[in-house]
Scaffold this motif. Sequence first.
Motif, PDB file in Angstrom:
ATOM      1  N   THR A   1     -10.963   2.037  -3.238  1.00 34.85           N
ATOM      2  CA  THR A   1      -9.594   2.049  -2.696  1.00 34.85           C
ATOM      3  C   THR A   1      -8.945   3.405  -2.921  1.00 34.85           C
ATOM      4  OG1 THR A   1      -9.336  -0.326  -3.034  1.00 34.85           O
ATOM      5  CG2 THR A   1      -7.323   0.962  -2.844  1.00 34.85           C
ATOM      6  N   VAL A   2      -9.213   4.030  -4.067  1.00 34.21           N
ATOM      7  CA  VAL A   2      -8.671   5.365  -4.335  1.00 34.21           C
ATOM      8  C   VAL A   2      -9.173   6.352  -3.276  1.00 34.21           C
ATOM      9  CG1 VAL A   2      -8.726   7.314  -5.945  1.00 34.21           C
ATOM     10  CG2 VAL A   2      -8.328   5.004  -6.804  1.00 34.21           C
ATOM     11  N   TYR A   3     -10.460   6.271  -2.941  1.00 37.43           N
ATOM     12  CA  TYR A   3     -11.013   7.163  -1.913  1.00 37.43           C
ATOM     13  C   TYR A   3     -10.274   6.977  -0.588  1.00 37.43           C
ATOM     14  CZ  TYR A   3     -15.025   7.752  -5.081  1.00 37.43           C
ATOM     15  OH  TYR A   3     -15.835   8.019  -6.155  1.00 37.43           O
ATOM     16  N   ARG A   4     -10.057   5.716  -0.221  1.00 36.95           N
ATOM     17  CA  ARG A   4      -9.370   5.445   1.051  1.00 36.95           C
ATOM     18  C   ARG A   4      -7.920   5.931   1.009  1.00 36.95           C
ATOM     19  NH1 ARG A   4     -12.192   0.281   0.990  1.00 36.95           N
ATOM     20  NH2 ARG A   4     -10.302  -0.686   0.157  1.00 36.95           N
ATOM     21  N   ASP A   5      -7.256   5.721  -0.145  1.00 37.64           N
ATOM     22  CA  ASP A   5      -5.862   6.159  -0.251  1.00 37.64           C
ATOM     23  C   ASP A   5      -5.752   7.679  -0.196  1.00 37.64           C
ATOM     24  OD1 ASP A   5      -5.092   3.556  -0.413  1.00 37.64           O
ATOM     25  OD2 ASP A   5      -4.610   3.570  -2.550  1.00 37.64           O
ATOM     26  N   ALA A   6      -6.702   8.376  -0.801  1.00 36.74           N
ATOM     27  CA  ALA A   6      -6.689   9.838  -0.757  1.00 36.74           C
ATOM     28  C   ALA A   6      -6.828  10.329   0.687  1.00 36.74           C
ATOM     29  CB  ALA A   6      -7.818  10.396  -1.620  1.00 36.74           C
ATOM     30  N   GLU A   7      -7.701   9.673   1.460  1.00 35.77           N
ATOM     31  CA  GLU A   7      -7.852  10.034   2.871  1.00 35.77           C
ATOM     32  C   GLU A   7      -6.560   9.762   3.646  1.00 35.77           C
ATOM     33  OE1 GLU A   7     -11.159   7.886   4.343  1.00 35.77           O
ATOM     34  OE2 GLU A   7     -12.660   9.019   3.188  1.00 35.77           O
TER      35      GLU A   7
ATOM     36  N   LEU B   1       1.589  10.553  -9.503  1.00 37.84           N
ATOM     37  CA  LEU B   1       0.685  10.749 -10.630  1.00 37.84           C
ATOM     38  C   LEU B   1       0.023  12.121 -10.568  1.00 37.84           C
ATOM     39  CD1 LEU B   1      -1.036   7.252 -10.878  1.00 37.84           C
ATOM     40  CD2 LEU B   1       0.271   8.364 -12.697  1.00 37.84           C
ATOM     41  N   LEU B   2      -0.448  12.505  -9.392  1.00 39.95           N
ATOM     42  CA  LEU B   2      -1.085  13.811  -9.242  1.00 39.95           C
ATOM     43  C   LEU B   2      -0.072  14.932  -9.422  1.00 39.95           C
ATOM     44  CD1 LEU B   2      -3.409  13.042  -6.202  1.00 39.95           C
ATOM     45  CD2 LEU B   2      -4.076  13.305  -8.599  1.00 39.95           C
ATOM     46  N   GLN B   3       1.153  14.704  -8.992  1.00 40.98           N
ATOM     47  CA  GLN B   3       2.192  15.726  -9.141  1.00 40.98           C
ATOM     48  C   GLN B   3       2.485  15.972 -10.621  1.00 40.98           C
ATOM     49  OE1 GLN B   3       5.726  15.667  -6.510  1.00 40.98           O
ATOM     50  NE2 GLN B   3       6.928  15.504  -8.386  1.00 40.98           N
ATOM     51  N   GLN B   4       2.484  14.905 -11.411  1.00 44.27           N
ATOM     52  CA  GLN B   4       2.815  15.037 -12.830  1.00 44.27           C
ATOM     53  C   GLN B   4       1.647  15.537 -13.670  1.00 44.27           C
ATOM     54  OE1 GLN B   4       4.867  11.779 -14.782  1.00 44.27           O
ATOM     55  NE2 GLN B   4       5.496  10.986 -12.815  1.00 44.27           N
ATOM     56  N   ARG B   5       0.467  15.028 -13.394  1.00 48.01           N
ATOM     57  CA  ARG B   5      -0.653  15.258 -14.313  1.00 48.01           C
ATOM     58  C   ARG B   5      -1.662  16.287 -13.816  1.00 48.01           C
ATOM     59  NH1 ARG B   5      -1.954   9.025 -16.222  1.00 48.01           N
ATOM     60  NH2 ARG B   5       0.237   8.392 -16.486  1.00 48.01           N
ATOM     61  N   GLY B   6      -1.486  16.746 -12.604  1.00 49.89           N
ATOM     62  CA  GLY B   6      -2.463  17.692 -12.084  1.00 49.89           C
ATOM     63  C   GLY B   6      -3.718  16.965 -11.654  1.00 49.89           C
ATOM     64  N   ARG B   7      -4.884  17.477 -12.051  1.00 47.55           N
ATOM     65  CA  ARG B   7      -6.148  16.867 -11.648  1.00 47.55           C
ATOM     66  C   ARG B   7      -6.343  15.516 -12.337  1.00 47.55           C
ATOM     67  NH1 ARG B   7     -10.900  16.112 -13.772  1.00 47.55           N
ATOM     68  NH2 ARG B   7     -10.280  17.230 -15.666  1.00 47.55           N
ATOM     69  N   MET B   8      -6.806  14.519 -11.541  1.00 50.71           N
ATOM     70  CA  MET B   8      -7.168  13.215 -12.067  1.00 50.71           C
ATOM     71  C   MET B   8      -8.417  12.737 -11.358  1.00 50.71           C
ATOM     72  SD  MET B   8      -3.570  11.101 -12.481  1.00 50.71           S
ATOM     73  CE  MET B   8      -4.402   9.737 -13.309  1.00 50.71           C
ATOM     74  N   THR B   9      -9.331  12.148 -12.105  1.00 51.43           N
ATOM     75  CA  THR B   9     -10.537  11.605 -11.505  1.00 51.43           C
ATOM     76  C   THR B   9     -10.211  10.323 -10.734  1.00 51.43           C
ATOM     77  OG1 THR B   9     -11.096  10.226 -13.411  1.00 51.43           O
ATOM     78  CG2 THR B   9     -11.899  12.513 -13.414  1.00 51.43           C
ATOM     79  N   ALA B  10     -11.124   9.937  -9.862  1.00 50.64           N
ATOM     80  CA  ALA B  10     -10.942   8.696  -9.113  1.00 50.64           C
ATOM     81  C   ALA B  10     -10.908   7.503 -10.059  1.00 50.64           C
ATOM     82  CB  ALA B  10     -12.056   8.544  -8.085  1.00 50.64           C
TER      83      ALA B  10
ATOM     84  N   ARG C   1       0.815  -1.195   0.000  1.00 49.35           N
ATOM     85  CA  ARG C   1       0.000   0.000   0.000  1.00 49.35           C
ATOM     86  C   ARG C   1       0.859   1.260   0.000  1.00 49.35           C
ATOM     87  NH1 ARG C   1      -4.036   2.716   4.412  1.00 49.35           N
ATOM     88  NH2 ARG C   1      -5.350   3.805   2.906  1.00 49.35           N
ATOM     89  N   ALA C   2       1.997   1.213   0.742  1.00 50.54           N
ATOM     90  CA  ALA C   2       2.867   2.392   0.791  1.00 50.54           C
ATOM     91  C   ALA C   2       3.360   2.755  -0.600  1.00 50.54           C
ATOM     92  CB  ALA C   2       4.044   2.129   1.738  1.00 50.54           C
ATOM     93  N   GLY C   3       3.740   1.742  -1.377  1.00 50.91           N
ATOM     94  CA  GLY C   3       4.191   2.012  -2.737  1.00 50.91           C
ATOM     95  C   GLY C   3       3.080   2.597  -3.595  1.00 50.91           C
ATOM     96  N   ARG C   4       1.850   2.106  -3.380  1.00 50.18           N
ATOM     97  CA  ARG C   4       0.722   2.621  -4.153  1.00 50.18           C
ATOM     98  C   ARG C   4       0.419   4.079  -3.796  1.00 50.18           C
ATOM     99  NH1 ARG C   4      -2.977  -0.785  -2.537  1.00 50.18           N
ATOM    100  NH2 ARG C   4      -4.180   0.644  -1.240  1.00 50.18           N
ATOM    101  N   LEU C   5       0.557   4.415  -2.513  1.00 51.75           N
ATOM    102  CA  LEU C   5       0.326   5.799  -2.097  1.00 51.75           C
ATOM    103  C   LEU C   5       1.345   6.739  -2.736  1.00 51.75           C
ATOM    104  CD1 LEU C   5      -0.483   5.282   1.701  1.00 51.75           C
ATOM    105  CD2 LEU C   5      -2.086   5.856  -0.123  1.00 51.75           C
ATOM    106  N   VAL C   6       2.602   6.294  -2.789  1.00 49.59           N
ATOM    107  CA  VAL C   6       3.637   7.102  -3.432  1.00 49.59           C
ATOM    108  C   VAL C   6       3.310   7.269  -4.912  1.00 49.59           C
ATOM    109  CG1 VAL C   6       6.064   7.179  -4.103  1.00 49.59           C
ATOM    110  CG2 VAL C   6       5.443   6.497  -1.788  1.00 49.59           C
TER     111      VAL C   6
END
Length: 321
Positions: A34-40, A12-21, A2-7
Amino acid sequence: MRAGRLVSMMLLLQQRGRMTADALAAELGVSVRTVYRDAEALAGAGIPIYGESGREGGYRLVEGYRTRLTGVTEGEAEAFALAGVPQAATDLGLQTELAALELKLSAALSPQQRDRAERARQLFHLDVVAWFQRAEPVPLLALVANAAWERRTIRVRYWRWKEPREVERELRPLGLVLKGGRWYLAASQGTGAVLPYKVANLMAAAKTEEEFDRPGDFDLAAWWAENLDAFDARRYRGEAVIRCSPDAVDRAADNLDADTAAAIVKAARDEEGWAVATIPIETEWVASGELMKLSGVEVLEPASLRAMMRERAQAVLDLNG
């Protein structure tokens, strides 16, 4: 995991700016939930991430935020050498690690450098499989590669071209070579010579608990080059003199092996465009089959090959009479 996925999500957000879930879920191979939980989780860890609702919504990082948290894992380090050959990474089961590594390397680039890298990706593509061929299935490749990495012997059942066709061996895997879309294993049976084994011909394989010491002077690239030279020396057992029509000369490079085609293309042509060439041959049976791929080829020498060409051509006529 999970830690690797969070990174990865943060990069991804740093490179592409806004991204949908949905887009993040597709990139990371997880569910939208899972994206919602990772964002939290990222927000709870102090990362300035926020979500926007609506049709144009999605997740963003606060403008100007950048992280240098781009540490490379062991699996990603293994995938580094395959960065230019994504199909090879897929064969070895390292496609996820390679994708994560590319993301981290991209995050370390400046915007201008990242643009150039993306342009290069769009302009260049490497396809290692030869024309008129498909990649061979290699279900045991990952096991063999792992054994080579861990320096563990493997017990294999192997299919070969000569009798007995099926043999069992205990091998010390020293490396893997991808040649023309086909994988070959460099391995020895202990203190003996290092030999090539076609990975697609492995019928069964299992790692043992026995470890081995890799020879300190073994160079995989040098060994492969020597192996190719020795193969050609063993393969070409004679020569033949042939006369080729202009069409046969033009089609030689697309239908014959490189050495044979080169001999034909380099041969001097007469006023009508016909060429007489001396070509290397493996056996007369193999040579006759190869030369029949071209129309407009006459064998001048040896007489036995000329007779074989005539017999094979007659057999085709009889079958299709």
